[in-house]
Scaffold this active site. Structure first.
Site, PDB file in Angstrom:
ATOM      1  CD  GLU A 295      -9.494  54.363  73.560  1.00 60.83           C
ATOM      2  OE1 GLU A 295      -9.576  53.688  72.191  1.00 60.83           O
ATOM      3  OE2 GLU A 295     -11.237  53.274  73.577  1.00 60.83           O
ATOM      4  CG  ASP A 296      -5.695  51.021  74.878  1.00 63.81           C
ATOM      5  OD1 ASP A 296      -6.765  52.006  75.569  1.00 63.81           O
ATOM      6  OD2 ASP A 296      -5.181  50.695  73.692  1.00 63.81           O
TER       7      ASP A 296
END
Ligand code: MN
Length: 497
Positions: free
Chosen positions: A62-63
C-alpha cells in the site's frame, strides 16, 4: 535485527526497511519501527513464520513501490497471499480502492472485510497486531483521528479479538481505546478499581493462603493469582446493572490453574467447603464452553470477612487458550492447523469457531462466481448487531432493530435533538425505517428543530431513549434555569422528617 531470526525473516526486514526508507511515523520515528513492532507482537502470539514475514511486509504494497509480484517472487505464494489480504482489508475499510473483483454482491464494507479475510484467519491476526501497535502509539495522532480509531477499535476490533478468544488482546485493545473514547470515565473507573484493589489487598492475601493450604492438603497441584478487571469491562458491566456497584461481584477474582479437569472440580469443592457460595453464581464453562471456546469453572463466594470474591478454575491449556485464543492454537498445533487452512479444511479447529468455516465457504463460492445470498449469511460474529455507515464511511454499530433516531443519538445528542429527516443509501426515507446491515445513513438536521414527544415511538435503543427523555424534560420544563447537558448530581429528598 535479532540473531534468532531465520534468514527469511532477516531478508524480510531488509526488504521492508529499504522499501519504507525515508518514511516516518507521526511519532517521528522511522516507519520501519511499526512493522517491526507488529513482528514482535506476532512472535509473542506464537505465530508461524509466514505470518511473521507477512507482518513485517504488511504495509509495503500500500505505501511503497514494492509490488505483490516482488513479494511472491522473493517470499513465496503463502506470504504474498497474507500481505495481499491485509492490504485488501485496509483498503476495503478505507473505501479507497476496489476489491470488487470477487466481491461485487454487497456494498457492506464490514461484510466484505469479513469475507476477504475468511480465506485465511491469519490475515485477521496480522490486522489485529497492526491495530494493536497503532493503538499503543495513538497519542502521536491529532485528537479527531485518535477518537475515530479508538472508537472503531472498541466497536469492531476488540469484539473480534473476543470472538477469537484472544482475551489478553481484547483487554489491552479495549482499555487503550476507551481511554480516548471517554477519557473522564476511563480515569474515574481506573481510580475506582485501583482503590478497590488496594483495600482488598490484605484480605486477598489471607484468602490465597487459606486456599493454598486447603489445596495442598488435597494434594492438588496449582498456581493461584489475582486477576484485575479491565476498565472497559467494568464500564460495560456497570451500564448493564444501572451503574450499581453493589451488583458487580467480580471486581476481585482469583484464578487457580490446575493440572486437569478433575482437579478443576475438586478445587471448586475445596473452595465451597471454605466459603459460602453465592446462589446462582456457579458457571460451568468447562462442560459448556462459551461460543468463542472459552473454558473455565467460575464461582462467587462470600468469605469469612464478608468479602465477595470470584474464583476461576482452569487447566493450563484452557488458560493459554483464554489469553491467546486462536493464536494459541497456532502455537500448540501450528503445523497441523496451517496445513488445514491451506487445504481449506478447518474442522480441526480446537473449538466451535465455526463461523470461520462459514466465512471460508462463502469466500470460496464468491470467488468461483457462484451466487451467495449475503443476507442469509448469518455471521455469528455479531449475531444481534448491525453495522451501518456514516456518509464518510465511519462504522457505527447498533443492535438489530435500530431506527434512524437511534443512529442519530448514537452519533451525538446534538444531532439526535435536531433531526428533520434521514437519507438511507442516498434516498430520502422516514424515521420508522428499520436500519439494515450495511446501510449508509445520513441524518438531516436543522438547528431550529426540537425533540418531539412522538419520537418516543420511533426509538429502539435505551441509549437513545435516555437521551431523548433528557432532552424532552429540558424542553418542556420552562422553570429549568440551566439547559446544561450535565445530569443533576444530587436530588434533595422531597419529604423530610
Ligand atoms: Mn500498519
Amino acid at each position: 535485527m535479532n540473531t534468532k531470526d531465520s534468514q527469511c525473516v532477516q531478508r524480510a526486514i531488509e526488504v521492508a526497511t529499504k522499501a519504507h526508507e525515508g518514511q516516518f511515523r507521526k511519532t517521528g520515528e522511522p516507519y520501519i519501527v511499526h512493522p517491526l513492532a507488529v513482528k514482535k507482537i506476532l512472535e509473542d502470539w506464537g505465530m508461524d513464520e509466514d505470518t511473521i514475514i507477512a507482518g513485517i511486509l504488511h504495509d509495503t504494497i500500500e505505501d511503497t513501490s514494492l509490488t505483490l509480484e516482488d513479494i511472491k517472487k522473493e517470499f513465496g505464494e503463502s506470504v504474498a497471499f497474507l500481505v495481499d489480504g491485509v492490504t485488501k482489508l485496509s483498503t476495503a475499510r478505507n473505501g479507497m480502492r476496489d476489491i470488487d473483483t470477487y466481491l461485487p454482491a454487497t456494498k457492506d464494507n464490514f461484510l466484505r472485510l469479513m469475507i476477504a479475510l475468511g480465506d485465511d484467519i491469519r490475515v485477521l491476526i496480522i490486522k489485529l497486531a497492526d491495530r494493536l501497535h497503532n493503538l499503543r502509539t495513538l497519542s502521536a495522532l491529532p485528537p479527531d483521528k485518535q477518537k475515530k480509531i479508538a472508537k472503531e477499535s472498541l466497536e469492531v476490533f476488540a469484539p473480534l479479538a473476543d470472538r477469537l478468544n484472544m482475551g489478553r488482546l481484547r483487554v489491552e485493545m479495549a482499555d487503550l481505546s476507551f481511554k480516548y473514547v471517554d477519557p473522564r470515565r476511563f480515569e474515574e473507573l481506573k481510580t475506582l478499581i485501583e482503590k478497590y484493589n488496594k483495600s482488598a489487598e490484605k484480605s486477598l492475601k489471607k484468602i490465597k493462603e487459606e486456599v493454598a493450604e486447603a489445596l495442598k492438603k488435597e494434594k492438588i497441584h496449582f498456581e493461584i493469582s489475582g486477576r484485575v478487571k479491565s476498565v472497559y469491562s467494568l464500564h460495560k458491566k456497570l451500564a448493564k446493572h444501572n451503574q450499581n456497584m453493589g451488583e458487580i461481584y467480580d471486581l476481585t477474582a482469583l484464578r487457580i490453574i490446575v493440572d486437569d479437569i478433575t482437579d478443576c472440580y475438586l478445587t471448586l469443592g475445596v473452595i465451597h467447603s471454605l466459603y459460602t457460595p453465592m446462589g446462582g453464581r456457579i458457571k460451568d464453562y468447562i462442560a459448556k464452553p462459551k461460543q468463542n471456546g472459552y473454558q473455565s469453572l467460575h464461582t462467587t463466594v462470600i468469605t469469612k470477612d464478608k468479602r465477595i470474591v470470584e474464583f476461576q478454575m482452569r487447566t493450563k491449556e484452557m488458560h493459554e487458550y483464554a489469553e491467546q485464543g486462536l493464536a494459541a492454537s497456532f502455537y500448540y498445533n501450528e503445523q497441523k492447523l496451517t496445513e488445514n487452512y491451506k487445504q481449506g479444511k478447518i474442522e480441526h479447529l480446537p473449538t466451535n469457531l465455526l463461523w470461520i468455516t462459514e466465512l471460508q465457504t462463502t469466500a470460496a463460492r464468491l470467488r468461483e462466481g457462484k451466487k451467495v445470498d449475503l443476507k442469509k449469511l448469518k455471521l455469528n460474529l455479531f449475531a444481534d448487531k448491525i453495522f451501518v455507515y456514516t456518509p464518510k464511511g465511519d462504522i457505527i454499530d447498533l443492535p438489530n432493530g435500530a431506527l434512524p433516531l437511534d443512529f442519530a443519538y448514537k452519533l451525538h445528542s446534538e444531532i439526535g435533538d435536531h433531526v428533520v429527516g434521514v437519507k438511507i443509501n442516498g434516498k430520502m426515507s422516514n424515521l420508522n425505517k428499520k436500519l439494515e446491515q450495511g446501510d449508509i445513513v445520513e441524518i438531516l438536521t436543522s438547528k431550529n428543530q426540537t425533540p418531539k414527544q412522538s419520537w418516543r415511538k420511533k426509538i429502539f435503543t435505551s441509549h437513545a431513549r435516555a437521551k431523548l427523555f433528557k432532552a424532552l424534560r429540558i424542553v418542556h420544563d420552562p422553570t429549568n434555569p440551566t439547559e446544561s447537558a450535565e445530569p443533576k448530581k444530587k436530588r434533595k429528598p422531597r419529604i423530610r422528617k
